[in-house]
Design an enzyme around this catalytic site. Structure first.
Site, mmCIF file in Angstrom:
data_model
loop_
_atom_site.group_PDB
_atom_site.id
_atom_site.type_symbol
_atom_site.label_atom_id
_atom_site.label_comp_id
_atom_site.label_asym_id
_atom_site.label_seq_id
_atom_site.Cartn_x
_atom_site.Cartn_y
_atom_site.Cartn_z
ATOM 1 N N GLY A 89 27.720 68.465 26.933
ATOM 2 C CA GLY A 89 28.908 67.636 26.913
ATOM 3 C C GLY A 89 29.400 67.303 28.308
ATOM 4 O O GLY A 89 28.624 67.182 29.250
ATOM 5 N N LEU A 90 30.722 67.160 28.439
ATOM 6 C CA LEU A 90 31.370 66.796 29.697
ATOM 7 C C LEU A 90 30.837 65.466 30.237
ATOM 8 O O LEU A 90 30.612 65.308 31.437
ATOM 9 C CB LEU A 90 31.201 67.903 30.752
ATOM 10 C CG LEU A 90 31.840 69.243 30.413
ATOM 11 C CD1 LEU A 90 31.551 70.260 31.517
ATOM 12 C CD2 LEU A 90 33.332 69.110 30.209
ATOM 13 N N CYS A 91 30.627 64.514 29.332
ATOM 14 C CA CYS A 91 30.156 63.187 29.747
ATOM 15 C C CYS A 91 30.966 62.093 29.044
ATOM 16 O O CYS A 91 30.412 61.078 28.608
ATOM 17 C CB CYS A 91 28.660 63.024 29.491
ATOM 18 S SG CYS A 91 28.093 63.506 27.863
ATOM 19 N N GLY A 92 32.264 62.325 28.921
ATOM 20 C CA GLY A 92 33.140 61.305 28.367
ATOM 21 C C GLY A 92 32.849 61.013 26.902
ATOM 22 O O GLY A 92 32.595 61.917 26.107
ATOM 23 N N ALA A 244 27.628 58.413 32.520
ATOM 24 C CA ALA A 244 28.886 58.755 31.852
ATOM 25 C C ALA A 244 29.467 60.043 32.419
ATOM 26 O O ALA A 244 30.690 60.159 32.594
ATOM 27 C CB ALA A 244 28.649 58.898 30.348
#
Length: 289
Positions: A89-92, A244
């Site tokens: 994760g941590l990609c908007g 992203a």
């Protein structure tokens, strides 16, 4: 109102988070260039493959001898959705936008009375879709151990899809991924893989004669086309994910900076208020004496 110690701890915590987001932004920026080059290099081959398929199919009459990957099964009751997302994760909104497109497609098909099966490539898409479509998910392909996407990864997924098609597991297969345009723009895309979507030959395009005949070539080329398109989707996803993440971590770093400035202002005002209060108490005590 929080104490000065609480404010200092909060500021230190946000600064530590800012260092992490800044480091992740720099790592994503370093990975983005290589991923972008790989995605852009794969596009001409995939597009040329589609052009060859179009030229071949223009000389084929759909009939019993036509490869099933081109003609289909004659039905569209069962649909396979191949949803490609990231492993982390941590990609908007990268993962959620692809999953949203697949969810809307699945909901529409189920509303029309179709049977839906979902093959998840990437853990994040699986985590999102299983909340609503846990019974429809047939498999999760985990690529967390893969450091760099290669054609073998796409070919492995294509082999699963083709084996399921030969067993009569579905009639139509649709691939979901995010097409990379820029660091701030990634476009969720749905592409039908089986039966293959064949365009029309443009008036200016050359018409070729093939040896052996078109049907025999298509029988060998169609399975390879499935692997090529999945491989291209994985490369596009890899570039989109890093773009992203770079954008999301840049925003997070900026937001952390704004929060640090606001908390520092609150800390300075609280500290000044405490000092002023103590001075007033000292002066008042001195005057009372």
């Amino acid at each position: 109102m929080p104490s000065l110690k609480d404010l200092r701890n909060r500021i230190a915590s946000v600064k530590a988070t800012q260092k992490i987001t800044k480091a992740m932004q720099m790592v994503a920026a370093a990975k983005l260039r290589r991923a972008q080059m790989a995605a852009e290099a794969a596009r001409p081959f995939a597009e040329r493959m589609s052009t060859v398929m179009t030229n071949l199919s223009s000389g084929v009459t759909i009939g019993p001898e036509t490869p099933r990957l081109l003609a289909g099964t004659g039905s569209d009751t069962t649909h396979l959705l191949i949803v490609c997302t990231a492993e982390r994760g941590l990609c908007g909104a990268f993962n959620s936008s692809i999953s949203r497109l697949a969810r809307e497609h699945a909901t529409r098909l189920m509303g029309e009375g179709r049977t839906v099966k979902i093959l998840c490539v990437g853990k994040k898409g699986y985590d999102i879709l299983r909340r609503q479509f846990e019974r429809q998910i047939i498999e999760l392909v985990d690529l967390r151990a893969v450091k760099q996407i290669g054609f073998g990864d796409g070919d492995m997924i294509a082999a699963k899809v083709l084996r399921l098609f030969e067993e009569g597991g579905f009639d139509v297969a649709t691939l979901f991924y995010s097409r990379f345009r820029s660091v701030i723009q990634q476009v969720p895309t749905a592409q039908q893989l089986i039966p293959a979507e064949i365009g029309t030959v443009a008036p200016g395009d050359a018409i070729y004669d093939y040896e052996p005949d078109e049907g025999e070539i298509l029988a060998n080329l169609l399975p390879r086309n499935v692997a090529v398109q999945i491989f291209r989707a994985l490369l596009e996803n890899a570039a989109s994910e890093q773009g992203a993440r770079m954008s999301a971590m840049d925003n997070a770093t900026r937001n952390a900076g704004d929060m640090i400035r606001k908390q520092t202002q609150i800390y300075n005002r609280s500290r000044q208020a405490i000092i002023t209060k103590e001075l007033i108490e000292i002066i008042s005590g001195a005057e009372a004496l």
